[in-house]
Motif scaffolding. Structure first.
Motif, PDB file in Angstrom:
ATOM      1  N   GLY A  79       0.752  -1.097  -0.104  1.00  0.00           N
ATOM      2  CA  GLY A  79      -0.002  -0.022   0.144  1.00  0.00           C
ATOM      3  C   GLY A  79       1.128   1.561  -0.063  1.00  0.00           C
ATOM      4  O   GLY A  79       2.110   0.951  -0.030  1.00  0.00           O
ATOM      5  N   SER A  80      -0.064   2.631  -0.141  1.00  0.00           N
ATOM      6  CA  SER A  80       0.599   3.407   0.356  1.00  0.00           C
ATOM      7  C   SER A  80       0.479   4.652   1.369  1.00  0.00           C
ATOM      8  O   SER A  80      -0.488   4.295   1.822  1.00  0.00           O
ATOM      9  N   GLY A  81       1.119   4.947   1.872  1.00  0.00           N
ATOM     10  CA  GLY A  81       0.542   5.785   2.956  1.00  0.00           C
ATOM     11  C   GLY A  81       1.059   7.373   3.192  1.00  0.00           C
ATOM     12  O   GLY A  81       1.276   7.777   1.919  1.00  0.00           O
ATOM     13  N   GLY A  82       0.724   8.241   3.850  1.00  0.00           N
ATOM     14  CA  GLY A  82       0.785   9.520   3.669  1.00  0.00           C
ATOM     15  C   GLY A  82       1.543   9.888   5.189  1.00  0.00           C
ATOM     16  O   GLY A  82       3.085   9.244   5.299  1.00  0.00           O
ATOM     17  N   THR A  83       1.471  10.851   5.628  1.00  0.00           N
ATOM     18  CA  THR A  83       2.033  11.702   7.139  1.00  0.00           C
ATOM     19  C   THR A  83       1.575  11.156   8.546  1.00  0.00           C
ATOM     20  O   THR A  83       2.534  11.066   8.629  1.00  0.00           O
ATOM     21  N   GLU A  84       1.046  10.955   7.944  1.00  0.00           N
ATOM     22  CA  GLU A  84       0.077  10.551   9.828  1.00  0.00           C
ATOM     23  C   GLU A  84       1.050   9.041   9.996  1.00  0.00           C
ATOM     24  O   GLU A  84       1.440   8.041   8.944  1.00  0.00           O
ATOM     25  N   ARG A  85       1.715   8.895  11.361  1.00  0.00           N
ATOM     26  CA  ARG A  85       1.871   7.644  11.523  1.00  0.00           C
ATOM     27  C   ARG A  85       1.548   6.877  12.300  1.00  0.00           C
ATOM     28  O   ARG A  85       1.133   7.075  13.242  1.00  0.00           O
ATOM     29  N   GLY A  86       1.676   5.853  12.857  1.00  0.00           N
ATOM     30  CA  GLY A  86       1.020   4.891  13.483  1.00  0.00           C
ATOM     31  C   GLY A  86       1.685   4.350  13.883  1.00  0.00           C
ATOM     32  O   GLY A  86       2.836   3.655  13.775  1.00  0.00           O
ATOM     33  N   PRO A  87       1.816   3.467  15.505  1.00  0.00           N
ATOM     34  CA  PRO A  87       2.941   1.643  15.809  1.00  0.00           C
ATOM     35  C   PRO A  87       2.632   1.017  14.925  1.00  0.00           C
ATOM     36  O   PRO A  87       1.382   0.767  15.152  1.00  0.00           O
ATOM     37  N   VAL A  88       3.529   0.247  15.494  1.00  0.00           N
ATOM     38  CA  VAL A  88       3.712  -1.487  15.035  1.00  0.00           C
ATOM     39  C   VAL A  88       3.697  -2.269  16.026  1.00  0.00           C
ATOM     40  O   VAL A  88       3.944  -1.797  17.037  1.00  0.00           O
ATOM     41  N   THR A  89       2.624  -3.001  16.520  1.00  0.00           N
ATOM     42  CA  THR A  89       2.243  -3.390  17.737  1.00  0.00           C
ATOM     43  C   THR A  89       2.353  -5.059  17.508  1.00  0.00           C
ATOM     44  O   THR A  89       2.336  -6.308  18.343  1.00  0.00           O
ATOM     45  N   VAL A  90       3.174  -5.481  16.564  1.00  0.00           N
ATOM     46  CA  VAL A  90       3.790  -7.076  16.354  1.00  0.00           C
ATOM     47  C   VAL A  90       4.674  -7.271  16.219  1.00  0.00           C
ATOM     48  O   VAL A  90       5.718  -6.056  15.437  1.00  0.00           O
ATOM     49  N   ASP A  91       5.907  -8.628  16.119  1.00  0.00           N
ATOM     50  CA  ASP A  91       6.955  -9.018  15.184  1.00  0.00           C
ATOM     51  C   ASP A  91       6.404  -8.318  14.175  1.00  0.00           C
ATOM     52  O   ASP A  91       6.275  -9.426  12.851  1.00  0.00           O
ATOM     53  N   ASP A  92       8.455  -7.601  13.848  1.00  0.00           N
ATOM     54  CA  ASP A  92       8.611  -8.099  11.871  1.00  0.00           C
ATOM     55  C   ASP A  92       9.260  -9.550  11.893  1.00  0.00           C
ATOM     56  O   ASP A  92       9.263 -10.312  10.670  1.00  0.00           O
ATOM     57  N   ALA A  93      10.175 -10.576  12.925  1.00  0.00           N
ATOM     58  CA  ALA A  93      10.428 -11.662  12.736  1.00  0.00           C
ATOM     59  C   ALA A  93      10.198 -12.826  14.148  1.00  0.00           C
ATOM     60  O   ALA A  93       9.969 -11.334  15.183  1.00  0.00           O
ATOM     61  N   ALA A  94      10.687 -14.105  13.978  1.00  0.00           N
ATOM     62  CA  ALA A  94      10.011 -14.893  15.058  1.00  0.00           C
ATOM     63  C   ALA A  94      11.467 -15.500  15.053  1.00  0.00           C
ATOM     64  O   ALA A  94      11.370 -16.596  13.422  1.00  0.00           O
ATOM     65  N   VAL A  95      12.092 -15.927  15.802  1.00  0.00           N
ATOM     66  CA  VAL A  95      13.331 -16.750  15.423  1.00  0.00           C
ATOM     67  C   VAL A  95      13.126 -17.645  17.095  1.00  0.00           C
ATOM     68  O   VAL A  95      12.889 -17.117  18.071  1.00  0.00           O
ATOM     69  N   PHE A  96      13.528 -18.947  16.695  1.00  0.00           N
ATOM     70  CA  PHE A  96      12.807 -20.261  18.081  1.00  0.00           C
ATOM     71  C   PHE A  96      13.591 -21.564  17.479  1.00  0.00           C
ATOM     72  O   PHE A  96      13.059 -21.976  15.907  1.00  0.00           O
ATOM     73  N   PHE A  97      13.419 -22.182  18.453  1.00  0.00           N
ATOM     74  CA  PHE A  97      13.676 -23.284  17.897  1.00  0.00           C
ATOM     75  C   PHE A  97      12.615 -24.417  19.355  1.00  0.00           C
ATOM     76  O   PHE A  97      12.145 -24.328  19.988  1.00  0.00           O
ATOM     77  N   GLY A  98      12.302 -25.737  18.663  1.00  0.00           N
ATOM     78  CA  GLY A  98      11.609 -26.556  19.112  1.00  0.00           C
ATOM     79  C   GLY A  98      11.907 -27.964  19.417  1.00  0.00           C
ATOM     80  O   GLY A  98      12.842 -28.392  18.109  1.00  0.00           O
ATOM     81  N   ARG A  99      11.369 -29.054  20.508  1.00  0.00           N
ATOM     82  CA  ARG A  99      12.074 -30.156  19.981  1.00  0.00           C
ATOM     83  C   ARG A  99      10.671 -30.743  19.430  1.00  0.00           C
ATOM     84  O   ARG A  99       9.293 -30.292  20.121  1.00  0.00           O
ATOM     85  N   LEU A 100      10.594 -32.049  18.641  1.00  0.00           N
ATOM     86  CA  LEU A 100       9.397 -32.585  17.934  1.00  0.00           C
ATOM     87  C   LEU A 100       9.734 -33.461  19.330  1.00  0.00           C
ATOM     88  O   LEU A 100      10.634 -34.040  20.393  1.00  0.00           O
ATOM     89  N   THR A 101       8.369 -34.342  19.405  1.00  0.00           N
ATOM     90  CA  THR A 101       7.843 -35.130  19.538  1.00  0.00           C
ATOM     91  C   THR A 101       8.607 -36.461  19.239  1.00  0.00           C
ATOM     92  O   THR A 101       8.544 -37.618  20.449  1.00  0.00           O
TER      93      THR A 101
END
Ligand code: SOE
Length: 392
Positions: A237-259
């Motif tokens: 999209g395109s935005g104007g001059t008004e700005r607002g907060p980002v309230t989520v993550d841009d990136a998630a890095v995780f380690f997990g163990r399988l069953t």
């Protein structure tokens, strides 16, 4: 309406990027596959009467409506397809199941673990009346992904020792890319974690047949404020001059163990410049390895360690043969499929399960299994990456 061959009348709620993908699937599936029940694109639901009427016309829906509650209660609707942001999934899905409608809901199934648990309970109760519920993890329906699952189940790579899964996109790499609901925790639940991390968790569950049992993770937001969108199409999209907060993550890095004990490394990012839709998974087993990258979605790489070492190497399998999953309904070998075909196969599998009276997969319990992982990653990240077992 019931009866083995009766048409399956669908109401779809939401008509943005995912709604467009689902619309084409409802139309295409019966044209290329023999379905026991023919889907009818009956009602499209949205908030603005003018916009939803225009969208219904453009996307091929017979009617447009603005009140999902009324539509969900209608006797002439058999299935409700939910393509709205995550904050409405639970309410709509539970209401639709209670009204006896089959449900397809976009991923991630919900914004919170509590919502996902209520949805899974509602789906279990509805199943007694042969009312079906499915989550839209469409990448399960990519022929190469299905082939990977078959090969693991056949023991072709032996025991699963390690999984590395990534989902990399770059549509938020530019700090001036505008805000959308996908950047609002209230609407989306989380950022890269739930939006695309959910896919690679489900993919890991699907291909290995195992589930993640605990995680250690981090969540990062690199751009904390963005322009408010003035116009939007798809992800851009395109935005104007008004700005607002980002309230989520841009990136998630995780380690997990399988069953089965195997460690799995996951990375989800919407700021990985140059990677457009690089959903990748590589599985190392005791007898070989498998590798897949959605940016080359018609290909699966297989390394067979039982071959003589002089000539062994990753084999590039072009998954376009008639004996590959789904392919016999499409084009001659080598002609390839695209992003939209996963959605078409999703409709085929859902309608077939409904007609056969079986449980379609991924079920809401499968969606809940993914949601437990997302929830544990958030808890781990909030707790300095401490290893966190999944919640019940
Ligand atoms: C945005 O990251 C997105 O549209 C996801 O929401 C979809 O699930 C994925 O298929 C493509 O990317």
């Amino acid at each position: 309406m019931t009866g083995t061959n009766a048409p399956l009348r669908v109401a779809m709620i939401g008509y943005a990027f995912m709604g467009r993908a689902h619309s084409q699937a409802w139309h295409t599936a019966p044209r290329f596959f023999d379905l026991a029940r023919r889907p009818e694109t009956a009602v499209l639901v949205g908030r603005s009467s003018a916009s939803v009427t225009e969208a219904a016309h453009r996307l091929g829906w017979a009617e447009a409506a603005t009140d999902w509650r009324e539509v969900v209660a209608r006797d002439d609707i058999d299935l409700v397809d939910i393509c709205t942001p995550g904050d409405t999934h639970a309410e709509i899905a539970i209401a639709a199941l209670a009204a006896g409608k089959h449900v397809l809901v976009e991923k991630p199934m919900a914004n919170t673990l509590a919502e996902a648990e209520s949805m899974a309970a509602a789906a279990r109760a509805a199943a007694a009346a042969r009312v079906r519920a499915m989550v839209g993890f469409t990448y399960r329906r990519v022929p190469a992904v299905r082939l990977a699952r078959e090969l693991v189940a056949e023991g072709r790579i032996g025991e699963v020792r390690q999984v590395r899964a990534q989902y990399l996109q770059d549509w938020l790499a530019d700090a001036e890319a505008p805000l959308s609901w996908r950047l609002d925790k209230e609407k989306a639940g989380s950022g890269a974690l739930g939006d695309i991390g959910a896919h690679i968790v489900d993919l890991t569950h699907f291909i290995t047949g195992e589930t993640v049992t605990g995680v250690s993770g981090t969540l990062d937001t690199f751009v904390n404020e963005r322009p408010v969108a003035e116009s939007f199409s798809g992800l851009h999209g395109s935005g104007g001059t008004e700005r607002g907060p980002v309230t989520v993550d841009d990136a998630a890095v995780f380690f997990g163990r399988l069953t089965g004990g195997a460690p799995a490394v996951f990375e989800a990012s919407r700021v990985a410049w140059g990677r457009k839709n690089a959903m990748r998974i590589e599985i190392s087993g005791s007898l070989g390895s498998l590798a897949f990258d959605f940016e080359e979605m018609n290909v699966l790489h297989l390394f067979d360690a039982t071959e003589e070492s002089r000539t062994a190497g990753f084999r590039r399998i072009l998954v376009t043969e008639p004996d590959h999953p789904y392919i016999e309904h499409w084009w001659p070998a080598g002609h390839g499929l695209g992003y939209e075909h996963g959605f078409t196969h999703q409709v085929v599998d859902l309608v077939t399960a409904i007609a056969d009276g079986t449980q379609p997969e991924p079920s809401f319990d499968d969606g809940l299994a993914v949601q437990r992982v997302l929830d544990a990653v958030e808890r781990s990240a909030a707790n300095h990456s401490t290893y966190t077992p999944l919640g019940d």
